[in-house]
Design an enzyme around this catalytic site. Structure first.
Site, PDB file in Angstrom:
ATOM      1  N   SER A  81      12.725  41.866 -12.969  1.00 22.27           N
ATOM      2  CA  SER A  81      11.201  42.206 -13.643  1.00 22.27           C
ATOM      3  C   SER A  81      10.524  40.851 -13.760  1.00 22.27           C
ATOM      4  O   SER A  81      11.306  39.924 -13.996  1.00 22.27           O
ATOM      5  CB  SER A  81      11.636  43.064 -14.839  1.00 22.27           C
ATOM      6  N   LYS A  82       9.428  41.233 -13.641  1.00 21.02           N
ATOM      7  CA  LYS A  82       8.240  40.064 -13.667  1.00 21.02           C
ATOM      8  C   LYS A  82       8.706  39.425 -15.092  1.00 21.02           C
ATOM      9  O   LYS A  82       8.748  38.238 -15.109  1.00 21.02           O
ATOM     10  CB  LYS A  82       6.860  40.658 -13.434  1.00 21.02           C
ATOM     11  N   ARG A  83       8.847  40.226 -16.095  1.00 19.15           N
ATOM     12  CA  ARG A  83       8.648  39.535 -17.395  1.00 19.15           C
ATOM     13  C   ARG A  83       9.949  38.926 -17.756  1.00 19.15           C
ATOM     14  O   ARG A  83       9.743  37.672 -18.492  1.00 19.15           O
ATOM     15  CB  ARG A  83       8.730  40.622 -18.509  1.00 19.15           C
ATOM     16  N   LYS A  84      11.009  39.138 -17.050  1.00 19.85           N
ATOM     17  CA  LYS A  84      12.253  38.615 -17.306  1.00 19.85           C
ATOM     18  C   LYS A  84      12.713  37.479 -16.281  1.00 19.85           C
ATOM     19  O   LYS A  84      12.895  36.315 -16.614  1.00 19.85           O
ATOM     20  CB  LYS A  84      13.586  39.500 -17.473  1.00 19.85           C
ATOM     21  N   GLY A 123      10.099  36.431 -13.904  1.00 18.89           N
ATOM     22  CA  GLY A 123       8.966  35.441 -13.621  1.00 18.89           C
ATOM     23  C   GLY A 123       8.822  35.655 -12.045  1.00 18.89           C
ATOM     24  O   GLY A 123       8.705  36.495 -11.393  1.00 18.89           O
TER      25      GLY A 123
END
Ligand code: GLU
Length: 292
Positions: free
Chosen positions: A209-212, A214
């Site tokens: 995921s983008k959040r985790k 990047g």
């Protein structure tokens, strides 16, 4: 006569192209091509606040770079509001949907679907028989207003109008399928064949995921590092699928011949950049031999 196979890739242009979406596009492309079918692309840009033209242009350029050529014209959901409205109105007239006035700060006239409250069963090419009881979904909202249809509704209308035969997408969409089947039944659309692909996981087995994770979840990250399109395609094909032989290095054309959707596994596939780098070196050597 069996209908021509049509697969689709419908990205939402709300950010850079995710590596998981590239694999989804690839599997749709391979399946269509190996069956003499068409691979179509449409832009899911009904979310006006989050959709950006620059992301759309970048996605299209990335698909071109990868060699995943689409068939036919590019549809934009934002340009099809009148079509969705016609279908919404028809459902309302047939008492299969209704306008509901809801107060959430201000009064809104949303369109709710009359849920027949039943069990929906479908055969997924990868996951086998999947069954859901839709009762808990209640009369779900299909449009924020008659001019603002939502995802579940527009996907069903578009797949129907484009004669899509196979919906191949990430497993994160599996819980959307029962709603979409109910809508199909209400508008009289035929049911496509579904194949939900296993998620791509990070080394720690968490969802990529983008959040985790990047930037490393986007295609651009690998492209900017210098990996070739052939290597990226080859490596992604091996995430969740294997040919059942020792061969690991394939060109896109070779993949069209050997790829087998029914051999895709159910379990998540771990992304390993070291393996991508190895595949990239092998492709570099193919390039050298062929240029001699
Ligand atoms: N726009 C959705 C996405 O980008 C695709 C939905 C679908 O394949 O039905 O995840």
């Amino acid at each position: 006569m069996t209908p021509k196979i049509i697969t689709r890739f419908p990205p939402s242009p709300t950010g850079p192209l995710h590596i998981g979406n590239v694999r989804t596009a690839l599997f749709n492309y391979l399946f269509a091509k190996q069956n003499g079918g068409d691979f179509i692309v449409r832009i899911e840009d009904t979310d006006k606040a989050r959709s950006k033209k620059e992301y759309e242009n970048e996605m299209l350029e990335n698909l071109k770079w990868l060699g995943l050529k689409r068939y036919g014209e590019l549809l934009h959901q934002s340009e099809r509001i009148d079509i969705y409205k016609k279908y919404l109105q028809k459902l309302i007239n047939e008492n299969k949907a209704y306008i509901s006035t809801e107060t959430e700060g201000e009064n809104r006239e949303v369109v709710r679907f009359c849920n027949p409250n039943k069990s929906v069963k479908f055969e997924d090419l990868i996951r086998g028989v999947v069954e859901f009881d839709t009762t808990e979904l209640k009369d779900f909202v299909i449009a924020k207003s008659i001019d603002e249809p939502l995802y579940h509704f527009v996907v069903v209308v578009d797949d129907f109008e484009s004669d899509v035969t196979h919906v191949i997408r990430g497993e994160d969409h599996i819980s959307n399928t029962p709603r979409q089947i109910l809508i199909q039944e209400a508008i009289g659309a035929s049911r496509p064949i579904y194949a939900h692909l296993p998620l791509i996981l990070a080394q720690d087995r968490s969802k990529l995921s983008k959040r985790k994770h990047g930037e490393s979840v986007s295609l651009n990250y690998y492209r900017n590092k210098g990996y070739s399109s052939g290597a990226i395609i080859n490596y992604l094909a091996l995430l969740g699928w294997n040919p059942g032989t020792e061969q690991e290095i394939f060109t896109l054309d070779e993949l069209i011949n050997v790829f087998d959707l029914t051999r895709v596994h159910k379990g998540g596939a771990i992304f390993d950049e070291k393996k991508l780098a190895w595949v990239n070196r092998k492709h570099f050597n193919i390039g050298k031999t062929r240029n001699q």
